[in-house]
Design an enzyme around this catalytic site. Structure first.
Site, PDB file in Angstrom:
ATOM      1  N   ASP A 146      -0.973   6.828  -0.736  1.00 42.05           N
ATOM      2  CA  ASP A 146      -1.588   5.531  -0.966  1.00 42.05           C
ATOM      3  C   ASP A 146      -3.097   5.750  -0.884  1.00 42.05           C
ATOM      4  OD1 ASP A 146      -2.585   2.975  -0.994  1.00 42.05           O
ATOM      5  OD2 ASP A 146      -1.273   2.197   0.580  1.00 42.05           O
ATOM      6  N   TYR A 166     -12.425  -6.589  -8.461  1.00 44.97           N
ATOM      7  CA  TYR A 166     -12.077  -5.509  -9.388  1.00 44.97           C
ATOM      8  C   TYR A 166     -13.311  -5.044 -10.156  1.00 44.97           C
ATOM      9  CZ  TYR A 166     -10.080  -3.295 -13.568  1.00 44.97           C
ATOM     10  OH  TYR A 166      -9.783  -2.432 -14.598  1.00 44.97           O
TER      11      TYR A 166
END
Length: 260
Positions: free
Chosen positions: A66, A159
């Site tokens: 991850d 983002y």
């Protein structure tokens, strides 16, 4: 006059984050077709990662990680080298695209997007660059960014900001690593048809046929597909792009700054 260099990755070990699906998987498969000696892919889904690695047609390995976990990310290059040898090329293709405006984005989401989209590429670029410099080897890095790095839509605040950071990191590291013959380039990707985008569309409550509705409205009649991007990424990693570093290439059907 010398012959044009081939787009080939023969003899090279390539590390691709997010290589278990979508853009990353497409690039990993293209690297295998280009003759890479070894390909390492990363992702969070162990079953899917093993499945993709087993079908690459080259010496390959999968590392479950991850990228929001800095400690796990810091181990990736060492693990890849243990399996395949020194990493010659890195593709930072993994990324999160979760939605959120400036008024409704939780701090936790902001931190996670920056961890995956900006900090992980920094950690991996640092690790690959240190190893290449120690070995006296040239190398190449490609960062998959986004057209939203120019500013992005209001619902993509974290983002867009995280990818803007990656765009700056691309140019900064390209400049800093030139003397070591380590090239760093970025791809500003437009709207793409990927499993991740399908998941986001479903999460946003859009109908299952969203792609069929969206495609005809695009200038070229469809969304960008992984195969479209893969060829450019392999070119940037290869000696065919040997004189190219610090470039941010807009890979989109729309022209930034053009109106009407």
């Amino acid at each position: 006059m010398s012959a044009l260099p081939k787009v080939s990755l023969e003899g090279r070990v390539v590390l691709v984050t997010g290589g278990t699906q979508g853009i990353g998987e497409g690039i990993a498969r293209a690297a295998a077709e280009a003759g890479a000696a070894g390909i390492c892919i990363t992702g969070r889904d162990a079953a899917r990662g093993a499945r993709v690695a087993n079908t690459l047609g080259a010496k390959a390995c999968f590392i479950a990680a991850d990228l929001a976990d800095a400690t796990a990310t810091a181990r990736i290059v060492q693990q890849a080298e243990a399996a395949l040898g020194p990493v010659d090329a890195l593709v930072n293709a993994a990324g999160l695209t979760d939605r959120g405006t400036i008024t409704d984005t939780p701090i936790e989401l902001w931190d996670r997007l920056f961890a995956v989209n900006a900090r992980a590429p920094f950690i991996l670029t640092q690790a690959v660059a240190r190893r290449l410099k120690a070995l006296g080897r040239p190398g190449a890095i490609v960062n998959v960014i986004t057209m939203s790095s120019y500013g992005g839509q209001p619902f993509l605040t974290a983002y867009a900001a995280s990818k803007g950071a990656l765009a700056t990191l691309t140019k900064n590291t390209a400049h800093g690593l030139r003397a070591d013959r380590i090239r760093v380039n970025g791809i500003n990707l437009g709207w793409a048809d990927t499993p991740g985008e399908h998941a986001i569309q479903a999460r946003d409550g859009n109908p299952s046929d969203w792609l069929e509705r969206a495609a005809p409205a695009q200038p070229f009649g469809r969304l960008i597909e992984p195969r479209d991007v893969a060829g450019l990424a392999v070119y940037l990693l290869s000696d065919a792009a040997a004189m190219m570093t610090g470039a941010l290439i807009d890979f989109d059907q729309n022209v930034m700054g053009a109106y009407g």
